[in-house]
Design a protein around this motif. Structure first.
Motif, short mmCIF file in Angstrom:
data_model
loop_
_atom_site.label_atom_id
_atom_site.label_comp_id
_atom_site.label_asym_id
_atom_site.label_seq_id
_atom_site.Cartn_x
_atom_site.Cartn_y
_atom_site.Cartn_z
N MET A 1 -12.39 0.44 -14.51
CA MET A 1 -11.27 -0.38 -14.93
C MET A 1 -10.23 -0.41 -13.81
N ALA A 2 -9.71 -1.58 -13.49
CA ALA A 2 -8.70 -1.73 -12.46
C ALA A 2 -7.31 -1.75 -13.09
N ALA A 3 -6.33 -1.32 -12.33
CA ALA A 3 -4.93 -1.35 -12.77
C ALA A 3 -4.05 -1.70 -11.58
N GLN A 4 -2.97 -2.40 -11.88
CA GLN A 4 -2.02 -2.79 -10.84
C GLN A 4 -0.60 -2.59 -11.34
N THR A 5 0.29 -2.36 -10.37
CA THR A 5 1.72 -2.33 -10.67
C THR A 5 2.47 -2.65 -9.39
N ILE A 6 3.74 -2.91 -9.51
CA ILE A 6 4.62 -3.09 -8.36
C ILE A 6 5.73 -2.05 -8.48
N ILE A 7 5.92 -1.28 -7.41
CA ILE A 7 7.05 -0.35 -7.38
C ILE A 7 8.11 -0.90 -6.44
N THR A 8 9.35 -0.56 -6.74
CA THR A 8 10.48 -1.00 -5.93
C THR A 8 11.01 0.19 -5.14
N VAL A 9 11.24 -0.04 -3.87
CA VAL A 9 11.77 1.00 -2.98
C VAL A 9 13.07 0.48 -2.39
N ASN A 10 14.16 1.15 -2.68
CA ASN A 10 15.46 0.80 -2.11
C ASN A 10 15.67 1.62 -0.85
N THR A 11 15.86 0.94 0.27
CA THR A 11 16.06 1.64 1.53
C THR A 11 17.54 1.62 1.90
N ALA A 12 17.92 2.54 2.76
CA ALA A 12 19.31 2.62 3.22
C ALA A 12 19.43 2.16 4.67
N GLY A 13 18.40 1.51 5.17
CA GLY A 13 18.35 1.09 6.57
C GLY A 13 17.08 1.63 7.21
N ALA A 14 16.98 1.47 8.51
CA ALA A 14 15.77 1.83 9.24
C ALA A 14 15.39 3.30 9.01
N GLY A 15 14.09 3.53 8.82
CA GLY A 15 13.58 4.88 8.63
C GLY A 15 12.38 4.90 7.72
N LEU A 16 11.85 6.09 7.50
CA LEU A 16 10.68 6.28 6.66
C LEU A 16 11.10 6.83 5.30
N ARG B 1 14.35 -2.72 9.32
CA ARG B 1 15.64 -3.39 9.44
C ARG B 1 16.77 -2.36 9.41
N ALA B 2 17.90 -2.71 10.03
CA ALA B 2 19.03 -1.79 10.14
C ALA B 2 19.80 -1.63 8.84
N ARG B 3 19.84 -2.67 8.03
CA ARG B 3 20.63 -2.58 6.80
C ARG B 3 19.73 -2.30 5.59
N PRO B 4 20.30 -1.90 4.47
CA PRO B 4 19.52 -1.61 3.26
C PRO B 4 18.76 -2.84 2.76
N HIS B 5 17.59 -2.57 2.19
CA HIS B 5 16.77 -3.61 1.58
C HIS B 5 16.10 -3.06 0.33
N THR B 6 15.70 -3.96 -0.53
CA THR B 6 14.87 -3.62 -1.67
C THR B 6 13.47 -4.12 -1.35
N ARG B 7 12.52 -3.20 -1.29
CA ARG B 7 11.15 -3.52 -0.90
C ARG B 7 10.22 -3.39 -2.10
N GLU B 8 9.23 -4.27 -2.17
CA GLU B 8 8.24 -4.21 -3.24
C GLU B 8 6.91 -3.77 -2.67
N VAL B 9 6.30 -2.80 -3.35
CA VAL B 9 5.00 -2.28 -2.94
C VAL B 9 4.03 -2.45 -4.12
N VAL B 10 2.92 -3.13 -3.87
CA VAL B 10 1.91 -3.35 -4.89
C VAL B 10 0.90 -2.21 -4.82
N LEU B 11 0.59 -1.64 -5.98
CA LEU B 11 -0.43 -0.60 -6.08
C LEU B 11 -1.59 -1.17 -6.91
N HIS B 12 -2.81 -0.98 -6.42
CA HIS B 12 -4.01 -1.43 -7.15
C HIS B 12 -5.04 -0.31 -7.06
N VAL B 13 -5.53 0.12 -8.20
CA VAL B 13 -6.59 1.12 -8.22
C VAL B 13 -7.75 0.56 -9.02
N GLY B 14 -8.95 0.74 -8.48
CA GLY B 14 -10.12 0.22 -9.17
C GLY B 14 -11.39 0.84 -8.62
#
Length: 141
Positions: free
Chosen positions: A1-16, A128-141
């Protein structure tokens, strides 16, 4: 069975930004007991994904410093050849950095958990230097 979701990552600027725990939770809840494959995909062109050491924070500091030297802002004379500058001096270098890294990762899953190594973590790499809201898709199957 496959599953998907989108997680949101709020960044504060450049970095990991490590997302391993949130991804692991999704895998535990959705992968089942057998073998599966997890795909992690970032929906942006100025941020990327990477699997890197998560034990010593100096690794992330050094990676960020290296990438800044490799693709500095367009205000740096070495980048004068770039033409895409309308979105700020960090935008085109962010696209270059994303092109050199990964927008998707494939991670094997066994018995409901990712088969990452002892010191490996999953990171969103904000270019990017300034904060962003990033979307990451996860899919497991």
């Amino acid at each position: 069975m496959a599953a998907q979701t989108i997680i949101t990552v709020n960044t504060a600027g450049a970095g990991l930004y490590e997302i391993s725990q949130e991804v692991a939770r999704f895998v535990r809840e959705n992968a089942g007991d057998g073998a599966a494959l997890l795909t992690v995909f970032i929906r942006h062109t100025s941020a990327s994904l990477t699997i890197q050491e998560n034990a010593d924070p100096d690794v992330q500091v050094d990676l960020q410093a290296y990438m800044e030297r490799l693709a500095p802002p367009t205000t740096d004379p070495a980048m004068a050849y770039l033409t895409h500058v309308t979105e700020g001096p960090d935008d085109m270098p962010a696209h270059i950095r994303a092109a050199l890294t990964d927008v998707s990762l494939s991670i094997p899953v066994m018995d409901g958990r990712m088969m990452l190594g002892t010191w490996q973590g999953i990171y969103v790499w904000e270019h990017r230097a300034r904060p962003h809201t990033r979307e990451v898709v996860l899919h497991v199957g």
